[in-house]
Structure formats: structure tokens, C-alpha cells
Design a protein around this motif. Sequence first.
Motif, mmCIF file in Angstrom:
data_model
loop_
_atom_site.group_PDB
_atom_site.id
_atom_site.type_symbol
_atom_site.label_atom_id
_atom_site.label_comp_id
_atom_site.label_asym_id
_atom_site.label_seq_id
_atom_site.Cartn_x
_atom_site.Cartn_y
_atom_site.Cartn_z
ATOM 1 N N THR A 7 0.835 -1.201 0.000
ATOM 2 C CA THR A 7 0.000 0.000 0.000
ATOM 3 C C THR A 7 0.871 1.253 0.000
ATOM 4 O O THR A 7 0.618 2.206 -0.754
ATOM 5 N N ARG A 8 1.898 1.260 0.835
ATOM 6 C CA ARG A 8 2.826 2.397 0.844
ATOM 7 C C ARG A 8 3.460 2.579 -0.525
ATOM 8 O O ARG A 8 3.607 3.708 -1.018
ATOM 9 N N ASN A 9 3.839 1.480 -1.180
ATOM 10 C CA ASN A 9 4.465 1.564 -2.498
ATOM 11 C C ASN A 9 3.523 2.168 -3.531
ATOM 12 O O ASN A 9 3.946 2.940 -4.397
ATOM 13 N N ARG A 10 2.243 1.804 -3.471
ATOM 14 C CA ARG A 10 1.271 2.349 -4.421
ATOM 15 C C ARG A 10 1.191 3.865 -4.284
ATOM 16 O O ARG A 10 1.150 4.595 -5.275
ATOM 17 N N MET A 25 9.499 12.229 -18.865
ATOM 18 C CA MET A 25 9.537 10.773 -18.946
ATOM 19 C C MET A 25 8.154 10.231 -18.587
ATOM 20 O O MET A 25 7.411 10.862 -17.840
ATOM 21 N N THR A 26 7.812 9.077 -19.133
ATOM 22 C CA THR A 26 6.493 8.501 -18.906
ATOM 23 C C THR A 26 6.591 7.371 -17.896
ATOM 24 O O THR A 26 7.382 6.440 -18.075
ATOM 25 N N GLY A 27 5.797 7.459 -16.840
ATOM 26 C CA GLY A 27 5.821 6.438 -15.810
ATOM 27 C C GLY A 27 4.539 5.625 -15.780
ATOM 28 O O GLY A 27 3.457 6.111 -16.139
ATOM 29 N N TYR A 28 4.663 4.367 -15.372
ATOM 30 C CA TYR A 28 3.530 3.459 -15.246
ATOM 31 C C TYR A 28 3.696 2.698 -13.927
ATOM 32 O O TYR A 28 4.807 2.571 -13.416
ATOM 33 N N PHE A 29 2.595 2.176 -13.414
ATOM 34 C CA PHE A 29 2.668 1.360 -12.208
ATOM 35 C C PHE A 29 2.051 0.007 -12.484
ATOM 36 O O PHE A 29 0.958 -0.094 -13.038
ATOM 37 N N ALA A 30 2.777 -1.049 -12.121
ATOM 38 C CA ALA A 30 2.285 -2.416 -12.276
ATOM 39 C C ALA A 30 2.295 -3.090 -10.914
ATOM 40 O O ALA A 30 3.289 -3.011 -10.189
ATOM 41 N N GLU A 31 1.217 -3.736 -10.564
ATOM 42 C CA GLU A 31 1.108 -4.363 -9.253
ATOM 43 C C GLU A 31 1.967 -5.614 -9.136
ATOM 44 O O GLU A 31 2.522 -5.912 -8.072
ATOM 45 N N ILE A 135 12.477 -1.219 -16.389
ATOM 46 C CA ILE A 135 11.682 -1.999 -15.446
ATOM 47 C C ILE A 135 12.302 -1.775 -14.069
ATOM 48 O O ILE A 135 13.472 -2.094 -13.847
ATOM 49 N N VAL A 136 11.522 -1.236 -13.144
ATOM 50 C CA VAL A 136 12.078 -0.808 -11.850
ATOM 51 C C VAL A 136 11.213 -1.313 -10.699
ATOM 52 O O VAL A 136 10.041 -0.921 -10.587
ATOM 53 N N GLY A 137 11.775 -2.167 -9.863
ATOM 54 C CA GLY A 137 11.083 -2.579 -8.648
ATOM 55 C C GLY A 137 11.023 -1.430 -7.661
ATOM 56 O O GLY A 137 11.908 -0.562 -7.632
ATOM 57 N N MET A 138 10.002 -1.420 -6.830
ATOM 58 C CA MET A 138 9.855 -0.334 -5.861
ATOM 59 C C MET A 138 10.946 -0.353 -4.802
ATOM 60 O O MET A 138 11.106 0.617 -4.061
ATOM 61 N N ASN A 139 11.705 -1.431 -4.725
ATOM 62 C CA ASN A 139 12.869 -1.470 -3.828
ATOM 63 C C ASN A 139 13.984 -0.527 -4.284
ATOM 64 O O ASN A 139 14.914 -0.257 -3.525
ATOM 65 N N LYS A 140 13.895 0.001 -5.508
ATOM 66 C CA LYS A 140 14.930 0.888 -6.037
ATOM 67 C C LYS A 140 14.670 2.372 -5.737
ATOM 68 O O LYS A 140 15.476 3.222 -6.102
ATOM 69 N N HIS A 202 10.528 5.475 -20.966
ATOM 70 C CA HIS A 202 9.365 4.870 -20.323
ATOM 71 C C HIS A 202 9.839 4.066 -19.109
ATOM 72 O O HIS A 202 10.763 3.265 -19.222
ATOM 73 N N VAL A 203 9.197 4.286 -17.958
ATOM 74 C CA VAL A 203 9.596 3.626 -16.727
ATOM 75 C C VAL A 203 8.399 2.910 -16.114
ATOM 76 O O VAL A 203 7.398 3.547 -15.766
ATOM 77 N N ILE A 204 8.492 1.579 -16.018
ATOM 78 C CA ILE A 204 7.442 0.793 -15.377
ATOM 79 C C ILE A 204 7.875 0.484 -13.946
ATOM 80 O O ILE A 204 8.846 -0.238 -13.721
ATOM 81 N N LEU A 205 7.164 1.062 -12.979
ATOM 82 C CA LEU A 205 7.404 0.773 -11.574
ATOM 83 C C LEU A 205 6.590 -0.464 -11.190
ATOM 84 O O LEU A 205 5.398 -0.548 -11.487
ATOM 85 N N VAL A 206 7.255 -1.404 -10.533
ATOM 86 C CA VAL A 206 6.613 -2.681 -10.204
ATOM 87 C C VAL A 206 6.556 -2.841 -8.688
ATOM 88 O O VAL A 206 7.567 -2.654 -7.998
ATOM 89 N N ASN A 207 5.405 -3.219 -8.172
ATOM 90 C CA ASN A 207 5.218 -3.343 -6.733
ATOM 91 C C ASN A 207 5.782 -4.667 -6.211
ATOM 92 O O ASN A 207 5.106 -5.438 -5.515
ATOM 93 N N GLU A 208 7.025 -4.920 -6.567
ATOM 94 C CA GLU A 208 7.762 -6.101 -6.119
ATOM 95 C C GLU A 208 9.228 -5.715 -5.999
ATOM 96 O O GLU A 208 9.661 -4.688 -6.519
ATOM 97 N N ASP A 209 10.000 -6.548 -5.317
ATOM 98 C CA ASP A 209 11.453 -6.358 -5.246
ATOM 99 C C ASP A 209 12.076 -7.008 -6.471
ATOM 100 O O ASP A 209 11.945 -8.209 -6.677
#
Length: 212
Positions: A7-10, A25-31, A135-140, A202-209
Motif C-alpha cells: 500500500t505504501r508503495n502504491r 519521462m512517462t511512468g507506469y505502475f504495475a502491481e 523496469i524498476v522494482g519499488m525497492n529501487k 518509459h519507466v514501469i514501476l513494479v510493486n515487487e522487489d
Amino acid sequence: MDEMRKTRNRLLAEKVIKGLESRHMTGYFAETKEDALKKALELIPEGASLSWGGAKSAGDIGLLEAVKKGNYTVYDRADAKSDEEKKLVIQKAFGCDWFIAGSNAVTEDGILVNLDGNSNRVACIAYGPEHVLMIVGMNKIAKDVDAAIYRVRNEAAPINAQRFPIETPCKVTGSCANCKSASSICCNFLITRLENHPGRMHVILVNEDLGF
């Protein structure tokens, strides 16, 4: 990962994406990894030419395997049969349609921080390929540039060094010694604070490590 952290990551991802957009830059969020893979394949059109550097996070979500099986022209240095062929593959990456990468760190306000040894990866992020897909995990995610640089040098690099048959202080001790070793994987920092070509990054943020 527990639900409170997710939830904090979202919530944090919303801030990061706004920061990315302010920097053209264009950002996206993937669960999930699966959602990230789906979004990545939506972005890359069939028939496109592709390449990557050390894209561990992209490998983690299955993207590298997917594009190698798909209808794309892929330049993968791992397929090279000689050092000369490997050099040619790396050079072709500079003119490809899409360069796939991770980011060693991303600040909360959307600055990308990357460190490279061979430096072909940071070179392609900065200039050359028509598009860059990260592709970027939220741990980054790091608070600011100083925190991002600290993360890259003291977490990402010492872990990454374990993959290679090299002898560097960070591989032995697990922390950065600011070395000048001939085997150093820390040769060039790239801090991307702005993209001059909107629609390129393009940067896809992923809610995983993911990655290191």
C-alpha cells in the motif's frame, strides 16, 4: 511483501510518476511481475529491434525471454560467439528501436541514477536508441540523489559484483571501498534529471522487489 508495504508503495509510486512526468519521462505502475510484462509488451510494437545491457529486473519479469521468443529483431550480446561479435552486437544496440534496462535507483521526484562498468548501458540510456524502457522494482526508490548514489554504491554494486569472476573490494567485503580496481564495475555514473525527447523514456514501476 506484506500488504502494508504494498500500500505504501502504491502511494509512493504516484509521487514518483509525477516526478518522472515533470522530467519529460512517462511512468507506469504495475502491481505484479505479470502486469509489468503485459504493459512492456503493449509498449513495444512487433517487428521492433531490441537490445539491453545488464537488465536483471527485465529478466525477473520474463521480458527478455518473451521478446526473444516473439516477433522482434533482438541484439543480445550473450548470443555472441566471440569478443568481436559481442562488440558488434553492443554497437547495434545504439541504433535499436527499444533499449531495455533497469535503473539502479530512482529518486522520489523522478531522477534516474545508474552506475556502469563497461558503460554501454548508461551510454544507451543517455543517447542512441529511439526508446528506452526501464523496469524498476519499488525497492529501487530512494529519497533523493544522495540517497540514490549511496544505494547504488553500497547495495546494488556489491551484489552485482558477485555475478562476475572479478576481484574487487566490494565483492570481498560487501561494501563500497571507492576502489580504482581494473575490474571495477563502478566506472561511470549517469544521473538523468531530464529527458530532452518526450516520449523516449518509459519507466514501469513494479510493486515487487526486482534486480539489485
